[in-house]
Write an enzyme that holds these catalytic residues in place. Structure first.
Site, PDB file in Angstrom:
ATOM      1  N   SER A  55       0.802  -1.235   0.000  1.00  0.00           N
ATOM      2  CA  SER A  55       0.000   0.000   0.000  1.00  0.00           C
ATOM      3  C   SER A  55       0.828   1.274   0.000  1.00  0.00           C
ATOM      4  CB  SER A  55      -0.925   0.010   1.222  1.00  0.00           C
ATOM      5  OG  SER A  55      -1.971  -0.918   1.054  1.00  0.00           O
ATOM      6  N   LYS A  58       0.349   3.566  -2.867  1.00  0.00           N
ATOM      7  CA  LYS A  58      -0.806   4.461  -2.925  1.00  0.00           C
ATOM      8  C   LYS A  58      -0.372   5.934  -2.926  1.00  0.00           C
ATOM      9  CE  LYS A  58      -4.421   1.600  -0.722  1.00  0.00           C
ATOM     10  NZ  LYS A  58      -3.838   0.306  -0.384  1.00  0.00           N
ATOM     11  N   SER A 115      -6.437   3.526   4.091  1.00  0.00           N
ATOM     12  CA  SER A 115      -5.731   2.721   3.098  1.00  0.00           C
ATOM     13  C   SER A 115      -6.698   1.994   2.171  1.00  0.00           C
ATOM     14  CB  SER A 115      -4.799   1.709   3.781  1.00  0.00           C
ATOM     15  OG  SER A 115      -3.852   1.195   2.881  1.00  0.00           O
ATOM     16  N   LYS A 222       2.637   6.677   5.011  1.00  0.00           N
ATOM     17  CA  LYS A 222       1.818   5.535   4.601  1.00  0.00           C
ATOM     18  C   LYS A 222       2.462   4.212   4.995  1.00  0.00           C
ATOM     19  CE  LYS A 222      -1.844   3.971   2.658  1.00  0.00           C
ATOM     20  NZ  LYS A 222      -1.742   2.860   3.648  1.00  0.00           N
TER      21      LYS A 222
END
Length: 388
Positions: A55, A58, A115, A222
């Protein structure tokens, strides 16, 4: 005739050379830590190896979305539809379905805080050149290449496992810095610890970044986790005037990720301090000039150069001034003609452009004649086998 010439300059700093025990022994498979203000790389472990980013990728979807907002191709209040493709994603989601119309602002918070895999796809399809997530992934890859992220390839918008979906830790750090510096108006969202979207999934409202409540200045960015990638984190923290960006990947568990990240931040802030290397305009060496009205030109930096140095150590850093010379005239003041290479002990080497301190005009007939005579004399002195 032209060859690489190396000159050595010793630069005196207020604090410098590392004692042997300063290196951070990370358990991460790959890691990268950089001090933003000075650009000093404090740690690089497998930093350029393309790896599954989970993730953490992202962030690239978010960067493209922020660009679209700035350019007016999206607005925060605009509502977007949810496709079957978006709804079909599992893992971390906002629990969207095809009956939803969701504002861009909620989708961005859904990506940053929750997320949301589904939220990424909604944004991707809205911005894709062909309306598909695959098309958006191709665009992401092209945009990343233009930004200097040469070890990044995207196959989707959210980091869903795919053998060809990869990023390096250095690329992720570059991307984090670009988000922080290019979009200060949106960056505060990364420090938000909770987002309760539409009352859905009340157990799924917390930001997964374990450092946001740790009291060490962390304000982004993140986390990521898949079986192939392990546990990872792209983070940033600010203490006083200093900001560090760090990326770790391949950690065994969420608990170890939190511990490792906190230890990295504390190490970066506690074990290093800033020091002056060169003040802009200060001549630090001279380069030989070919066919010029002057035989040499001063070298300096265009900006003040600062670096991080360990808090324990001596007071000198050895630097090399490197250029291909003699430098051919004419030379304009401010032209880059050399590089300064230096590295506090235990830290990666830094390269800083060096520019000419003055104009050097091309020499006239007399200068050219004198230069040719000097070359002929040198050749005769070297004998028939001599070369210049």
């Amino acid at each position: 005739m032209l060859g690489l010439i190396r000159l050595i300059a010793v630069l005196i700093l207020s604090a410098a050379l590392a004692s042997p025990g300063q290196a951070f022994d990370t358990s991460a498979k790959s890691a990268f830590v950089v001090d933003v203000g000075t650009g000093t790389v404090l740690l690089a472990k497998n930093a350029d190896e393309p790896l599954p980013p989970a993730s953490m990728s992202k962030l690239m979807t978010l960067y493209v979305a922020f660009e679209a907002l700035r350019e007016g191709r999206l607005s925060m209040s605009e509502t977007l539809s949810v496709s079957q493709q978006a709804m079909s994603y599992g893992g971390s989601t906002m629990f969207l379905d095809t009956t939803d119309k969701v504002t861009v602002e909620d989708l961005l918070r859904g990506i940053i805080v929750l997320s949301g895999n589904d939220a990424c796809v909604v944004i991707a399809e809205a911005l894709s050149p062909d309306g598909t997530e695959a098309g958006f992934a191709r665009f992401m890859t092209q945009r990343a290449q233009k930004m200097g992220m040469t070890n990044s390839t995207f196959t989707n918008s959210n980091g869903w496992p795919n053998a060809d979906h990869k990023m390096s830790m250095r690329d992720l750090a570059l991307l984090a810095r670009r988000i922080i510096e290019d979009f200060p108006e949106y960056y505060p969202m990364f420090a938000e610890t909770e987002f309760a979207f539409d009352g859905r999934a009340p157990q799924n409202t917390q930001n997964r970044n374990p450092l946001l409540k740790a009291g060490i200045g962390a304000d982004g960015l993140k986390t990521g986790h898949t079986q192939a990638a392990g546990y990872g984190l792209v983070g940033s923290a600010k203490q006083g005037d200093r900001r560090v960006i760090f990326v770790i990947s391949g950690i065994d568990s969420a608990a170890k990720r939190a511990e490792e990240a906190a230890n990295l931040v504390n190490w970066a802030f506690r074990q290093f301090s800033e020091a002056n290397v060169v003040k802009a305009g200060t001549e630090i060496a001279r380069a030989n000039v070919w066919m010029g009205m002057q035989s040499s030109v001063g070298l300096t930096t265009a900006d003040d150069i600062r670096t991080l140095v360990p808090v324990l150590g001596g007071n000198e850093i050895n630097g090399e001034v490197v250029y291909t010379g003699p430098v051919r005239a004419p030379i304009a003041k401010g032209d880059q003609v050399a590089e300064l290479l230096f590295a506090p002990e235990g830290l990666p080497q830094m390269r800083v452009p060096l520019v000419a301190t003055d104009d050097v005009a091309r020499g006239g007939f007399t200068v050219r004649l004198k230069t040719v005579a000097q070359l002929l004399l040198a050749r005769l002195q070297q004998g028939p086998e001599g070369a210049l």
